[in-house]
Design an enzyme around this catalytic site. Structure first.
Site, mmCIF file in Angstrom:
data_model
loop_
_atom_site.group_PDB
_atom_site.id
_atom_site.type_symbol
_atom_site.label_atom_id
_atom_site.label_comp_id
_atom_site.label_asym_id
_atom_site.label_seq_id
_atom_site.Cartn_x
_atom_site.Cartn_y
_atom_site.Cartn_z
ATOM 1 N N HIS A 1 0.856 -1.182 0.000
ATOM 2 C CA HIS A 1 0.000 0.000 0.000
ATOM 3 C C HIS A 1 0.893 1.233 0.000
ATOM 4 O O HIS A 1 1.908 1.270 0.677
ATOM 5 C CB HIS A 1 -0.895 0.004 1.253
ATOM 6 C CG HIS A 1 -1.891 1.115 1.242
ATOM 7 N ND1 HIS A 1 -3.089 1.027 0.574
ATOM 8 C CD2 HIS A 1 -1.852 2.346 1.790
ATOM 9 C CE1 HIS A 1 -3.759 2.158 0.724
ATOM 10 N NE2 HIS A 1 -3.032 2.976 1.454
ATOM 11 N N ASP B 1 -14.907 3.789 7.157
ATOM 12 C CA ASP B 1 -13.814 4.585 6.591
ATOM 13 C C ASP B 1 -14.293 5.378 5.379
ATOM 14 O O ASP B 1 -13.906 6.528 5.201
ATOM 15 C CB ASP B 1 -12.626 3.700 6.206
ATOM 16 C CG ASP B 1 -11.506 4.541 5.601
ATOM 17 O OD1 ASP B 1 -10.955 5.379 6.343
ATOM 18 O OD2 ASP B 1 -11.222 4.411 4.401
ATOM 19 N N ARG C 1 -13.424 13.766 6.041
ATOM 20 C CA ARG C 1 -12.091 14.317 6.320
ATOM 21 C C ARG C 1 -11.562 15.091 5.123
ATOM 22 O O ARG C 1 -10.935 16.138 5.266
ATOM 23 C CB ARG C 1 -11.117 13.174 6.660
ATOM 24 C CG ARG C 1 -11.350 12.592 8.041
ATOM 25 C CD ARG C 1 -10.565 11.297 8.225
ATOM 26 N NE ARG C 1 -9.146 11.460 8.078
ATOM 27 C CZ ARG C 1 -8.315 10.499 7.677
ATOM 28 N NH1 ARG C 1 -8.778 9.278 7.410
ATOM 29 N NH2 ARG C 1 -7.030 10.727 7.561
ATOM 30 N N SER D 1 -7.414 4.352 9.288
ATOM 31 C CA SER D 1 -8.084 4.262 7.984
ATOM 32 C C SER D 1 -7.403 3.212 7.095
ATOM 33 O O SER D 1 -8.046 2.311 6.552
ATOM 34 C CB SER D 1 -8.039 5.651 7.325
ATOM 35 O OG SER D 1 -8.261 5.586 5.948
ATOM 36 N N LYS E 1 -8.584 -1.105 6.440
ATOM 37 C CA LYS E 1 -8.828 -1.627 5.081
ATOM 38 C C LYS E 1 -7.874 -2.768 4.745
ATOM 39 O O LYS E 1 -8.257 -3.737 4.103
ATOM 40 C CB LYS E 1 -8.684 -0.493 4.057
ATOM 41 C CG LYS E 1 -9.871 0.468 4.096
ATOM 42 C CD LYS E 1 -9.736 1.598 3.098
ATOM 43 C CE LYS E 1 -8.639 2.542 3.483
ATOM 44 N NZ LYS E 1 -8.724 3.893 2.972
HETATM 45 N N1 URA Z 1 -5.191 6.829 2.551
HETATM 46 C C1 URA Z 1 -6.219 6.279 3.221
HETATM 47 O O1 URA Z 1 -6.760 5.269 2.801
HETATM 48 N N2 URA Z 1 -6.619 6.858 4.363
HETATM 49 C C2 URA Z 1 -6.052 7.963 4.854
HETATM 50 O O2 URA Z 1 -6.460 8.434 5.895
HETATM 51 C C3 URA Z 1 -4.992 8.549 4.134
HETATM 52 C C4 URA Z 1 -4.577 7.952 2.986
#
Ligand code: URA
Length: 422
Positions: free
Chosen positions: A82, A161, A168, A183, A187
């Protein structure tokens, strides 16, 4: 329990209890807590932070808000990656087939781009015919057959999220290590892999602007991963300047292919080799050096490129139909000097305005649009040298092109990987 007391507590620097965090997530998802109340709490979290226990609870209840993918049928040689997002970051397109060519499965769910950063799904959809919405069964079958698939989310993974991130994004509350860590990690845990390599981007084109915050974020994410049976390695990498030369969907696919075909060297390749080697080392439980040897062999022999072609074909993409139907403009220097900065953030914004990205979720993308950077940092440029080339179908009259700096003397070569934290 009520939200005003919870906001007041966080405003007064007091930690929230597990029950309070559970209450917030559940009641925001079912609309009992309103957007304006949640924004206020999020801002208090941005300003006053969260301790480890609070972050763990937040991650847990976000995770429990939706479905999870079970990858156990794929065995143990599975790894995920990621990136926290940057400009010109096409590493997944290169790393995923590289890793799969070494026998480590990649079952990856990716996102679309928003604002100045791109997303892997948009890049893949620049390949005509490429299908990104496979069913879970098709997804797992493909990974079992060829070792690799990349899709948009099949299930309702972490709906908390989705809702909180959207808020956000429009309330100036993205940049908090606690919120970013929960967050991303909720995931990643929901996506099922137990081996994760995180590329934390640092610099002007990234969410995280300084190394200290990046280190803090890395340590939080490693702890969350480890307490959820996941091994995590974090690379802290430079995003002051864009990664590679091409920005924009079709252009980035072309650059990824050039790397996989062994036609291009440089920082992009170097970073892909590092990320892929850590993924293979985690997936096969071997040393980094052994993994890197396999990765470099598979790049050299074309095994990784063959895997990429297999992957594109399996998801119905047709590379022979990829075209760039756009007007081309060259941006030239009007004075001589050493190229000492290419501002990643401004380039990302420009690329979005050229049509390569979305300002709002509903905007459509022009896959042909984008930018090729023609020079490297510390190249000496003469008047009228082309610094970068723009591809667009838009009217460019109102766009700003002041994104590079020329100086009388060269600078120290920028670092690519600042630190690796395990
Ligand atoms: N990427 C995400 O998935 N969440 C965040 O808070 C910042 C970057």
């Amino acid at each position: 329990m009520n939200i005003i007391d919870i906001i007041t507590k966080k405003k007064n620097h007091e930690p929230l209890t597990t029950e309070e965090i559970k209450y917030v997530i559940e009641n925001y998802l079912n609309d009992n807590i309103k957007d304006y109340q949640m924004s206020s709490l999020l801002m208090a979290i941005v300003l006053n932070g969260m301790n480890e226990e609070e972050i763990n609870s937040l991650t847990k209840f976000m995770l429990e808000s939706g479905d999870r993918i079970d990858l156990t049928s794929l065995g143990t040689a599975v790894a995920d990656k990621h990136s926290t997002g940057g400009v010109g970051d096409k590493t997944t397109l290169i790393v995923a087939p590289l890793v799969a060519s070494c026998g480590v499965k990649v079952a990856k769910m990716s996102g679309r781009g928003l604002s100045h950063t791109g997303g892997t799904i948009d890049k893949l959809e620049a390949i005509p015919g490429f299908v990104t919405n496979l069913t879970e069964e098709e997804f797992l079958n493909q990974v079992n057959n060829i070792g690799l698939s990349i899709i948009t989310s099949t299930k309702n993974l972490v709906p908390a999220d989705k809702k909180i991130y959207a808020l956000r994004d429009v309330t100036g509350t993205v940049e908090s290590p606690a919120l970013i860590a929960s967050s991303i990690m909720s995931k990643k845990i929901a996506s099922g892999s137990h081996n994760l390599v995180l590329d934390i981007k640092v610099g002007s084109g990234a969410l995280i602007k300084d190394l200290e915050t990046a280190k803090e974020l890395a340590n939080i994410m490693i702890k969350i991963g480890n307490s959820n049976n996941m091994k995590v390695i974090c690379l802290l990498t430079n995003m002051d300047i864009p990664l590679g030369n091409n920005i924009g969907n079709t252009l980035e696919v072309e650059e990824a292919i050039n790397i996989l075909m062994g036609k291009t060297d440089g920082p992009l390749k170097e970073l892909c080799v590092a990320i892929a080697s850590y993924m293979v080392s985690l997936g096969l439980n071997i040393s980094y050096e052994e993994a890197e040897k396999q990765i470099l062999d598979n790049l050299k022999t074309g095994k990784a490129y063959t895997k990429f072609l297999e992957f594109v074909q399996a998801q119905h993409g047709d590379l022979s139909k990829m075209t760039k139907k756009a007007n081309i403009y060259q941006v030239k220097t009007n004075k001589p000097g050493y190229l000492t900065n290419i501002d990643a953030y401004k380039l990302g914004r420009l690329s979005m305005e050229l049509g390569a990205g979305r300002e709002n979720k509903e905007d459509t993308i022009d896959y042909s649009a984008g930018i090729i950077i023609n020079k490297k940092i510390n190249d000496y440029l003469n008047i009228d040298d082309v610094v970068y080339t723009v591809y667009t179908n838009k009217d460019i009259n109102n766009l700003k092109f002041d994104i590079f700096t020329l100086s009388e003397t060269p600078i120290e070569n920028p670092k690519l990987i600042y630190e690796i934290i395990k």
